[in-house]
Design a protein around this motif. Sequence first.
Motif, mmCIF file in Angstrom:
data_model
loop_
_atom_site.group_PDB
_atom_site.id
_atom_site.type_symbol
_atom_site.label_atom_id
_atom_site.label_comp_id
_atom_site.label_asym_id
_atom_site.label_seq_id
_atom_site.Cartn_x
_atom_site.Cartn_y
_atom_site.Cartn_z
ATOM 1 N N ALA A 11 6.082 -84.941 87.441
ATOM 2 C CA ALA A 11 6.977 -84.772 86.296
ATOM 3 C C ALA A 11 7.129 -83.294 85.940
ATOM 4 O O ALA A 11 8.235 -82.831 85.650
ATOM 5 C CB ALA A 11 6.453 -85.565 85.093
ATOM 6 N N GLU A 12 6.031 -82.537 85.979
ATOM 7 C CA GLU A 12 6.104 -81.098 85.702
ATOM 8 C C GLU A 12 6.969 -80.391 86.733
ATOM 9 O O GLU A 12 7.749 -79.504 86.389
ATOM 10 C CB GLU A 12 4.706 -80.492 85.683
ATOM 11 N N ALA A 13 6.843 -80.786 87.993
ATOM 12 C CA ALA A 13 7.657 -80.172 89.049
ATOM 13 C C ALA A 13 9.139 -80.442 88.833
ATOM 14 O O ALA A 13 9.986 -79.662 89.260
ATOM 15 C CB ALA A 13 7.222 -80.688 90.420
ATOM 16 N N LEU A 14 9.449 -81.534 88.149
ATOM 17 C CA LEU A 14 10.845 -81.874 87.859
ATOM 18 C C LEU A 14 11.324 -81.323 86.524
ATOM 19 O O LEU A 14 12.427 -81.605 86.090
ATOM 20 C CB LEU A 14 11.023 -83.399 87.890
ATOM 21 N N GLY A 15 10.455 -80.528 85.860
ATOM 22 C CA GLY A 15 10.876 -79.873 84.629
ATOM 23 C C GLY A 15 10.449 -80.554 83.341
ATOM 24 O O GLY A 15 10.853 -80.137 82.260
ATOM 25 N N PHE A 16 9.663 -81.624 83.419
ATOM 26 C CA PHE A 16 9.180 -82.305 82.224
ATOM 27 C C PHE A 16 7.854 -81.691 81.789
ATOM 28 O O PHE A 16 7.173 -81.046 82.576
ATOM 29 C CB PHE A 16 8.977 -83.797 82.499
ATOM 30 N N LEU A 17 7.471 -81.914 80.548
ATOM 31 C CA LEU A 17 6.196 -81.431 80.027
ATOM 32 C C LEU A 17 5.406 -82.627 79.489
ATOM 33 O O LEU A 17 5.507 -82.979 78.325
ATOM 34 C CB LEU A 17 6.408 -80.395 78.919
ATOM 35 N N PRO A 18 4.629 -83.293 80.359
ATOM 36 C CA PRO A 18 3.859 -84.453 79.918
ATOM 37 C C PRO A 18 2.784 -84.058 78.895
ATOM 38 O O PRO A 18 2.146 -83.021 79.040
ATOM 39 C CB PRO A 18 3.193 -84.971 81.196
ATOM 40 N N ILE A 19 2.621 -84.889 77.880
ATOM 41 C CA ILE A 19 1.588 -84.651 76.875
ATOM 42 C C ILE A 19 0.699 -85.890 76.793
ATOM 43 O O ILE A 19 1.138 -87.006 77.058
ATOM 44 C CB ILE A 19 2.187 -84.342 75.488
ATOM 45 N N SER A 20 -0.544 -85.690 76.435
ATOM 46 C CA SER A 20 -1.486 -86.783 76.286
ATOM 47 C C SER A 20 -1.569 -87.159 74.808
ATOM 48 O O SER A 20 -1.775 -86.297 73.961
ATOM 49 C CB SER A 20 -2.854 -86.353 76.811
#
Length: 78
Positions: A11-20
């Motif tokens: 997801a980060e590689a696709l430009g998203f910023l995952p949060i926990s």
Amino acid sequence: MFTNDIAAREAEALGFLPISVGHNIGRILRQGGIKTDEEGLSDDYEFIFSKKLSREEQSVLDLLPLYASVAGSTRSIV
């Protein structure tokens, strides 16, 4: 939202910023339309080991660091 390490990295590689977030907060956010890292991924691409690339594909891949430097990226592309 973060669900697992592999999906989060993709997801980060696709430009998203995952949060926990906690389970209850995550449930509320999902109901509000926020996607998990797995849901944010597209299925219109595939992963190929670089050893299996054609010569043409490898030559395009070899140019990525040059493109990144021209674009001013500070992230490593390797």
